[in-house]
Design a protein around this motif. Structure first.
Motif, mmCIF file in Angstrom:
data_model
loop_
_atom_site.group_PDB
_atom_site.id
_atom_site.type_symbol
_atom_site.label_atom_id
_atom_site.label_comp_id
_atom_site.label_asym_id
_atom_site.label_seq_id
_atom_site.Cartn_x
_atom_site.Cartn_y
_atom_site.Cartn_z
ATOM 1 N N ALA C 2 -1.419 -0.066 20.330
ATOM 2 C CA ALA C 2 -1.187 1.082 19.471
ATOM 3 C C ALA C 2 -1.597 0.730 18.050
ATOM 4 N N GLY C 3 -2.618 1.361 17.547
ATOM 5 C CA GLY C 3 -2.999 1.172 16.154
ATOM 6 C C GLY C 3 -2.252 2.172 15.287
ATOM 7 N N PHE C 4 -2.158 1.868 14.006
ATOM 8 C CA PHE C 4 -1.560 2.784 13.045
ATOM 9 C C PHE C 4 -2.691 3.599 12.412
ATOM 10 N N SER C 5 -2.551 4.922 12.466
ATOM 11 C CA SER C 5 -3.601 5.802 11.943
ATOM 12 C C SER C 5 -3.139 6.480 10.670
ATOM 13 N N HIS C 6 -4.076 6.635 9.761
ATOM 14 C CA HIS C 6 -3.764 7.246 8.475
ATOM 15 C C HIS C 6 -5.036 7.918 7.952
ATOM 16 N N ARG C 7 -4.888 9.100 7.387
ATOM 17 C CA ARG C 7 -6.047 9.782 6.812
ATOM 18 C C ARG C 7 -5.891 9.871 5.300
ATOM 19 N N SER C 8 -6.965 9.601 4.572
ATOM 20 C CA SER C 8 -6.927 9.785 3.127
ATOM 21 C C SER C 8 -8.271 10.318 2.638
ATOM 22 N N PRO C 9 -8.220 11.189 1.643
ATOM 23 C CA PRO C 9 -9.455 11.788 1.148
ATOM 24 C C PRO C 9 -10.137 10.902 0.107
ATOM 25 N N VAL C 10 -11.443 10.967 0.054
ATOM 26 C CA VAL C 10 -12.180 10.340 -1.048
ATOM 27 C C VAL C 10 -12.117 11.293 -2.231
ATOM 28 N N MET C 11 -11.484 10.834 -3.294
ATOM 29 C CA MET C 11 -11.303 11.693 -4.461
ATOM 30 C C MET C 11 -12.199 11.250 -5.617
ATOM 31 N N PHE C 12 -12.218 12.097 -6.637
ATOM 32 C CA PHE C 12 -13.082 11.880 -7.800
ATOM 33 C C PHE C 12 -12.878 10.489 -8.401
ATOM 34 N N VAL C 34 -1.857 -0.218 4.015
ATOM 35 C CA VAL C 34 -0.904 -1.259 4.421
ATOM 36 C C VAL C 34 0.509 -0.898 3.936
ATOM 37 N N GLU C 35 0.587 -0.401 2.696
ATOM 38 C CA GLU C 35 1.889 -0.011 2.128
ATOM 39 C C GLU C 35 2.515 1.151 2.906
ATOM 40 N N THR C 36 1.678 2.116 3.267
ATOM 41 C CA THR C 36 2.163 3.267 4.035
ATOM 42 C C THR C 36 2.578 2.836 5.438
ATOM 43 N N PHE C 37 1.828 1.918 6.023
ATOM 44 C CA PHE C 37 2.169 1.376 7.336
ATOM 45 C C PHE C 37 3.553 0.716 7.315
ATOM 46 N N PHE C 38 3.786 -0.150 6.329
ATOM 47 C CA PHE C 38 5.088 -0.824 6.273
ATOM 48 C C PHE C 38 6.218 0.184 6.043
ATOM 49 N N ASP C 39 5.939 1.193 5.263
ATOM 50 C CA ASP C 39 6.964 2.196 4.980
ATOM 51 C C ASP C 39 7.276 3.041 6.217
ATOM 52 N N THR C 40 6.235 3.588 6.827
ATOM 53 C CA THR C 40 6.474 4.590 7.867
ATOM 54 C C THR C 40 6.531 4.007 9.279
ATOM 55 N N ALA C 41 5.737 2.971 9.562
ATOM 56 C CA ALA C 41 5.697 2.455 10.942
ATOM 57 C C ALA C 41 6.696 1.308 11.142
ATOM 58 N N ILE C 42 6.908 0.516 10.083
ATOM 59 C CA ILE C 42 7.810 -0.636 10.193
ATOM 60 C C ILE C 42 9.196 -0.292 9.624
ATOM 61 N N ASP C 53 14.945 -6.486 -1.690
ATOM 62 C CA ASP C 53 14.950 -7.741 -0.924
ATOM 63 C C ASP C 53 14.231 -8.886 -1.641
ATOM 64 N N ARG C 54 13.528 -8.559 -2.739
ATOM 65 C CA ARG C 54 12.828 -9.563 -3.563
ATOM 66 C C ARG C 54 11.845 -10.419 -2.767
ATOM 67 N N VAL C 55 11.133 -9.752 -1.866
ATOM 68 C CA VAL C 55 10.021 -10.415 -1.190
ATOM 69 C C VAL C 55 8.762 -9.570 -1.381
ATOM 70 N N GLY C 56 7.632 -10.175 -1.157
ATOM 71 C CA GLY C 56 6.373 -9.464 -1.261
ATOM 72 C C GLY C 56 5.433 -9.922 -0.172
ATOM 73 N N ILE C 57 4.329 -9.186 0.002
ATOM 74 C CA ILE C 57 3.337 -9.589 1.008
ATOM 75 C C ILE C 57 1.946 -9.610 0.377
ATOM 76 N N PRO C 58 1.747 -10.538 -0.589
ATOM 77 C CA PRO C 58 0.416 -10.626 -1.195
ATOM 78 C C PRO C 58 -0.654 -10.976 -0.161
ATOM 79 N N THR C 59 -1.882 -10.654 -0.517
ATOM 80 C CA THR C 59 -3.030 -10.887 0.348
ATOM 81 C C THR C 59 -3.596 -12.272 0.054
ATOM 82 N N GLY C 60 -3.641 -13.116 1.073
ATOM 83 C CA GLY C 60 -4.160 -14.474 0.896
ATOM 84 C C GLY C 60 -5.671 -14.519 0.939
#
Lengths: 139, 139, 139, 139
Positions: C2-12, C34-42, C53-60
Motif C-alpha cells: 500500500a503506497g501513500f497517495s497525495h495530490r498537489s498542484p503546481v502553483m505560481f 512526507v509531512e502529510t504522510f506522517f500526519d495523516t497515515a501514521i 515529543d522533541r524529535v525530528g526526522i531530518p533527511t540524511g
C-alpha cells in the motif's frame, strides 16, 4: 543622516514565469537586508540574538510598494534608514534601486521579543544608541 | 457580502527557528490564496492567464499586519474580499484566522498587465463582473 | 503493498522564468508529502513530533531524477512507499506523476533524532509498525 | 585542478524550527552557487543565457548527502568541480564545509536545453572549453 547600504543580485530563484521577481521573494530579500544590517552595522548577529540571547525581532507590520519590476541579473541597491525607535520597536524604511530606477519602497516595524516568553521587551540601551544613528533626519 | 474562504495548514517549510511562521512565507500563502481564488471562484487559472492569455496580475502594493504568531500545525482560515475594482486593478483585503484568533490582515492591489508588452490593460468584462460579486459591502 | 497517495498542484510560486518547476521547490513539495504522510497515515504530526515529543526526522541523504518538466497548473500525483525501515532510519521512494507521465523519482533517507541532544534515536515501536505497512513489496 | 570556491552565510530564511538548515534551502544555495559559477567563472550569466540566448541548464538529476547540520550564522565554503562534460550535459560535485567540517556533498547533472523548443542542445564550444578547466583530475 546615515543610511545602511547593501547590494544584492536578482537571482534565478527570485524570478517567476513572467521573468520578474516574485514579490514574496522581495520579502526574503528585505529580511536578509535587515539581518545583514544587524550583523554588520549594529554588531548583533541573528545567531547571537536568537541562539545565545534568546530574543528575536519579528515583523509586526510591513508594507511595500513596487514601483517597477526587477529582472534576472539586476543588481539591487538597498538603502535602510529608521523612522522611529520605540521602547521595544523600530520602524524602518527600506528602498531598493537598480541604477537610478526606484524598484520598491518598504516600511516595516520590528518588535523586540523575548523568545522564551514570546512577550515584547525593551531594546538593550547599547543597541538603541546604535540604531538611533540610522534615524532618518528630516530637515 | 460574499467572501472567498480557503483553509491552509502551517507546515514545516513555513516556520523559522523561533517556531513561528517566517513572514515572507505568509506572502507565498497570500499569493496562493489569490491564485486559488482566481482558479476556483473566478474560473481563470494562472495557467490559462499566463501561458495562454499572456496576461498577469502582479501586485502593485501590499501591506500586512501580523496580529499574533502562527505555529507549525495551525490551520489558517483565509477570507478574501475586494474593496475596489478599478479599470485595470483590484484592491483586496485578506484576513487569516486560526479558530477565533485573527492572525493577519493583508491589503493588496493587483494590476492586470499584458505580459508581452508589460503594460496595464483593462479587466475582461466577464472577469470584472465576477470579481464584483466579491466586493465587500459596507452598510 | 500500500503506497501513500497525495495530490498537489503546481502553483505560481514553484515556477521559474522558463515556466517550469524550479527544482528546489520540488524538494519543498517532497518534504510536504512526507509531512502529510506522517500526519495523516501514521498519525504523528510534525507539530506533535517537534513541539511536543522533541524529535525530528531530518533527511540524511536524498536523490532525485527529473524525468520531464512540470508546468504551472499541472496536478502532481505523488506515491510514497518505503524500501527499508532501520532502527533509527527509514528509506523511501517517492514518485510523482502528472496523469500517466512520470515527472520525478526521489529516494530519501529519514533519520530520527532527539532534537535536544541532536543524536539519533530508535523509532517508537508503534510508529515502526505503522511505517512497515508502507514497505514496498518486491515479488 | 582548479575548483570554483564560493562562500555564503546561513541566514534566518534557511533555517527550520529545529534551528538548522531546512534541506530544500540547501538546493536553493546549490543552484545559486552554480549560477554564480556560470556568471563569474564562465562569463555566461543566467540573464544572458535565459533572456538573450534562450537556453537554460535545468538539473536532470541530483543527489545530496548531508554530513552534519548547519546552523544560523555558519559560513559555508562551497567548492565546485566537474566530473564529466558530455555533449549537452555536465556532471558536477559540489561540497560545502564550515571551517574543517564537511556539511554536504552534492552531485548534479545539468542538461543544456533550448528554451523555445525544450530540447537538449550541445554546449557552445567556447563554454565547453572553459568548463573543462574545472574538471576534477583523478591521479
Amino acid at each position: 543622516m546615515a543610511g545602511f547600504s547593501h547590494r544584492s543580485p536578482v537571482m534565478f530563484q527570485h524570478c517567476d514565469p513572467a521573468g520578474i521577481v516574485f514579490y514574496p521573494r522581495y520579502f526574503e530579500m528585505i529580511n536578509a537586508v535587515v539581518e545583514t544590517f544587524f550583523d554588520t552595522a549594529i554588531g548583533w548577529s541573528f545567531h547571537q540574538m536568537h541562539s545565545v540571547d534568546r530574543v528575536g525581532i519579528p515583523t509586526g507590520k510591513i508594507e511595500a510598494e513596487f514601483h517597477a519590476p526587477s529582472r534576472l541579473g539586476d543588481d539591487l541597491d538597498w538603502v535602510l534608514v529608521f523612522e522611529k525607535i520605540g521602547g521595544a520597536s523600530a520602524a524602518y524604511v527600506l528602498r531598493a534601486y537598480c541604477g537610478d530606477e526606484a524598484r520598491l519602497t518598504a516600511r516595516g516595524t520590528l518588535v523586540m521579543v523575548d523568545l522564551d516568553r514570546m512577550t515584547s521587551r525593551r531594546w538593550p540601551e547599547a543597541i538603541r544608541q546604535k540604531l538611533e544613528t540610522f534615524l532618518e533626519v528630516h530637515s
